[in-house]
Design a protein around this motif. Structure first.
Motif, short mmCIF file in Angstrom:
data_model
loop_
_atom_site.label_atom_id
_atom_site.label_comp_id
_atom_site.label_asym_id
_atom_site.label_seq_id
_atom_site.Cartn_x
_atom_site.Cartn_y
_atom_site.Cartn_z
N LYS A 148 0.83 -1.20 0.00
CA LYS A 148 0.00 0.00 0.00
C LYS A 148 0.87 1.25 0.00
N VAL A 149 0.43 2.25 -0.77
CA VAL A 149 1.04 3.58 -0.78
C VAL A 149 -0.08 4.56 -0.49
N GLU A 150 0.01 5.26 0.62
CA GLU A 150 -1.09 6.13 1.05
C GLU A 150 -1.15 7.45 0.31
N ASP A 151 -0.02 7.90 -0.25
CA ASP A 151 0.02 9.18 -0.96
C ASP A 151 0.48 8.93 -2.38
N GLY A 152 -0.43 9.05 -3.33
CA GLY A 152 -0.12 8.78 -4.73
C GLY A 152 0.84 9.74 -5.36
N ASN A 153 1.23 10.81 -4.66
CA ASN A 153 2.23 11.74 -5.18
C ASN A 153 3.59 11.60 -4.50
N ASP A 154 3.75 10.55 -3.71
CA ASP A 154 5.01 10.31 -3.01
C ASP A 154 5.89 9.40 -3.89
N ILE A 155 6.77 10.01 -4.64
CA ILE A 155 7.61 9.29 -5.60
C ILE A 155 8.43 8.20 -4.89
N ASP A 156 9.03 8.55 -3.77
CA ASP A 156 9.89 7.60 -3.07
C ASP A 156 9.10 6.40 -2.55
N ALA A 157 7.92 6.66 -2.02
CA ALA A 157 7.09 5.56 -1.50
C ALA A 157 6.68 4.62 -2.62
N ILE A 158 6.32 5.18 -3.77
CA ILE A 158 5.94 4.34 -4.93
C ILE A 158 7.14 3.55 -5.42
#
Length: 667
Positions: A215-225
């Motif tokens: 899961k990635v909670e923030d679709g604009n978080d490049i590093d998390a994706i």
């Protein structure tokens, strides 16, 4: 600085998409705006080369949510695939490289045609199966010649469609570790919040399927994706789904998070506000800063380097394993051994049998001729006769097998087979009972649209199914498939015509082929054979140069007209017997050939087929008659049903006499 340039590049996707949709006054801006960060991050991590979209070992990308096509076109433009700004300006226009939904074979870099929701994720499963099978065949220690991932972006709609569940269940069962799905989870569909129709826990569902769920909670978080993609790739025994929380229409203040962002242009004022919100130059439309292209060049160069490394690896592989390298090249050429298919052994049969049985024999002959043949059935292989006896089963434990077990999943089976075919390197087929082709129709239509040479083996073709009754007895399915552009339908009358159908399926290269086969035994005709490749031919000719009546049929009903011709001869009526296994191939013949088989001057014509009459009228004309079934069947023994519905020699003879007599009277 690099991350800031990436964010600028992501916003370029948003602006190009919004401008293109606004200019065309048509399209779906919500997904490109909301999923831009997720998609861009994925593409920067993929192994692919825009300068050579056909590099064998590229990672595959499928936009299952194909309505968001401007997302893909923007990516193709930025990553150097040859889609220009002018192409983007022509979005959704006739003849453009940027049609409303991505089209295979039309736009470089588009791996498969998507649009009907749920099909794309199934295609991705097929591509992952192909990669696993080919890797098992060709890879050697230190030589991972086949080593790529299959990625798909799906939306809420894709996961609502039942077909995606079928494919996802199979992917989990097969442990397809190189399949990674990114779920654009924005909680919005056309009618509003997904809560009105879709409240399930997708994560738990996919866990139950046997997938790794991230899961990635923030679709604009490049590093998390980016980290989630890395984690997905580390899991080798399960497919992965990354649930990314995005906002549909992100960046457009008036539309962000709303259903209205989904499927209509933002409007000129909203596009202006989007650009202001993104700190983007308002004019001219389709403006992209030079820094974006400079930033993209490093990614493009990276892709070029990755292919160059693979090319060097393959060169060394060719030196170390020359025979395997030659096989690899042959498999990916898309060609089959025509000489073997034209041999006497391929066409030889010596006894009467059901065409499903002769197809089964042919499949096992092909298993020796076509090494990259792969296929299976929707849990019906013993009935469909589709099992290759000398090949093992493809499974999570054994990637070498060529027999695929799709389970009772006809919807997904056909779409998965499209993915296998589009991947390249393999020759796929799939099978079920003919009546259940209705479940496969969406994917079969896409096979035809994409010109994919998939072979569909469809058995139990008529009321000959017997006691299973009308739910299992196809009536209108032949007419439905014959109405499908670029689908070649064969209903063979004997084993040699079945061989012709398979020959065509494996050699035409530009269309899918449906083989419609009997459950019951059929005679073997001395006169049948390669002539069936013309779609219609004279099986038994009349004594006169111009016959009194033309009898025509397909499949099992050819036996009736063959025998009826003899009965008519005894009554002084000269009949020509024409077998018509394929409307499409007969219609494609030149006029002189068609005239030689069915002369226009012979108005007395009878067509016989245990299915809907629809379609035969073009052959029988205004004066002819069709013996067919335009109702549903019934439950009972096949031989009794054929008699009950008028499929007897006596009825054919009676109708022929009536037609011949009426024409004489009216003349």
């Amino acid at each position: 600085m690099s991350r800031e340039l990436d964010k600028l590049s992501i916003n370029a996707i948003r602006v190009l998409s919004a401008d293109a949709i606004e200019k065309s006054k048509s399209g779906h801006p919500g997904l490109p705006l909301g999923a831009a960060t997720m998609a861009f991050t994925l593409w920067t991590k993929m192994n692919h080369n825009g300068r050579n979209p056909h590099w064998d070992n590229r990672d595959k990308f499928i936009l299952s949510a194909g309505h968001g096509s401007m997302l893909e076109y923007s990516l193709l433009h930025l990553f150097g695939y040859g889609v220009t700004v002018d192409d983007i300006k022509n979005f959704r226009q006739v003849g453009s490289l940027t049609p409303g939904h991505p089209e295979y074979g039309h736009t470089e870099g588009v791996e498969i045609t998507t649009g009907p929701l749920g099909q794309g994720i199934c295609n991705a499963v097929g591509m992952a199966i192909a990669e696993a099978h080919l890797a098992n065949k060709f890879n050697k220690e230190n030589y991972k010649i086949v080593d790529h991932y299959t990625y798909s972006i799906v939306g809420d709609g894709c996961l609502m469609e039942g077909i995606s569940g079928e494919a996802s269940s199979l992917a989990g069962t097969l442990g397809l570790g190189k399949l990674v799905v990114l779920y654009d989870s924005n909680n919005i569909s056309i009618e509003g919040s997904t809560d009105i129709a879709f409240r399930e826990d997708v994560a738990k569902r996919y866990e139950a399927y046997g997938w790794q769920v991230l899961k990635v909670e923030d679709g604009n978080d490049i590093d998390a994706i980016s980290n989630a993609i890395d984690t997905a790739k580390m899991e080798t025994s399960k497919p992965s789904i990354i649930i990314v929380k995005n906002q549909i229409g992100f960046g457009c203040p008036a539309k962000q998070g709303k259903a209205s962002a989904h499927g209509e242009p933002l409007g000129a004022e909203n596009v202006k506000e989007l650009k202001e919100n993104l700190n983007w130059k308002a004019e001219p439309a389709f403006y992209v800063p030079s820094e974006v292209y400079s930033n993209m060049n490093k990614y493009i160069e990276n892709g070029i380097c990755k292919e160059e490394k693979w090319n060097q690896l393959f060169k060394e592989y060719k030196e170390s394993y020359p025979q395997l390298a030659e096989e690899y090249t042959n498999w990916f050429s898309g060609k089959v051994d025509r000489e073997a298919l034209e041999s006497e052994e391929f066409w030889k049969f010596d006894k009467a049998m059901a065409t499903r049985q002769s197809s089964g024999e042919i499949i096992n002959r092909l298993a020796e001729i076509v090494p990259n043949l792969i296929g299976g059935s929707a849990d019906l292989a013993p009935s469909n006769k589709t099992h290759m006896n000398t090949r093992g089963d493809f499974s999570a434990e054994d990637r070498s097998g060529s027999n695929l077990h799709f389970g009772v999943r006809e919807h997904a089976m056909a779409a998965i087979t499209n993915g296998i075919c589009a991947h390249g390197g393999l020759v796929p087929y799939c099978s079920t009972f003919f009546v259940f082709s209705d479940y496969m129709k969406g994917a079969m239509r896409l096979s035809a649209l994409m010109k994919l040479p998939v072979t569909y083996v469809l058995t139990h073709d008529s009321i000959g199914v017997g006691e299973d009754g009308p739910t299992h007895q196809p009536i209108e399915q032949l007419a439905a498939l014959r109405s499908l552009p670029n689908m070649t339908v064969f209903r063979p009358a004997d084993s040699k015509e079945t061989a012709a159908a398979w020959y065509y399926a494996l050699t035409n290269g530009n269309s899918p082929t449906s083989l419609v086969l009997t459950r019951q035994s059929l005679p073997l005709y001395d006169e049948s054979g390669k002539q069936a490749l013309k779609g219609g031919y004279i099986l038994k000719d009349s004594k006169k140069e111009t016959p009194d009546v033309i009898l025509m049929a397909s499949g099992s009903e050819v036996e009736l007209i063959y025998k009826a011709a003899d009965e008519l001869a005894n009554k002084g009526i000269d009949a020509r017997v024409v077998s018509v296994p394929s409307f499409e191939l007969f219609d494609a013949q030149d006029e002189s050939y068609k005239e030689s088989v069915m002369p226009k001057c012979v108005r007395a014509r009878i067509a016989v087929e245990a299915a809907s009459s629809f379609g035969w009228h073009k052959y029988v004309g205004l004066d002819g008659e069709i013996i067919s079934i335009d109702t549903f069947g019934a439950s009972g023994k096949a031989e009794i049903l054929f008699e009950q519905f008028g499929f007897t020699v006596e009825n054919v003879v009676g109708k022929a006499i009536k037609v011949v007599t009426n024409i004489k009277i009216n003349n």
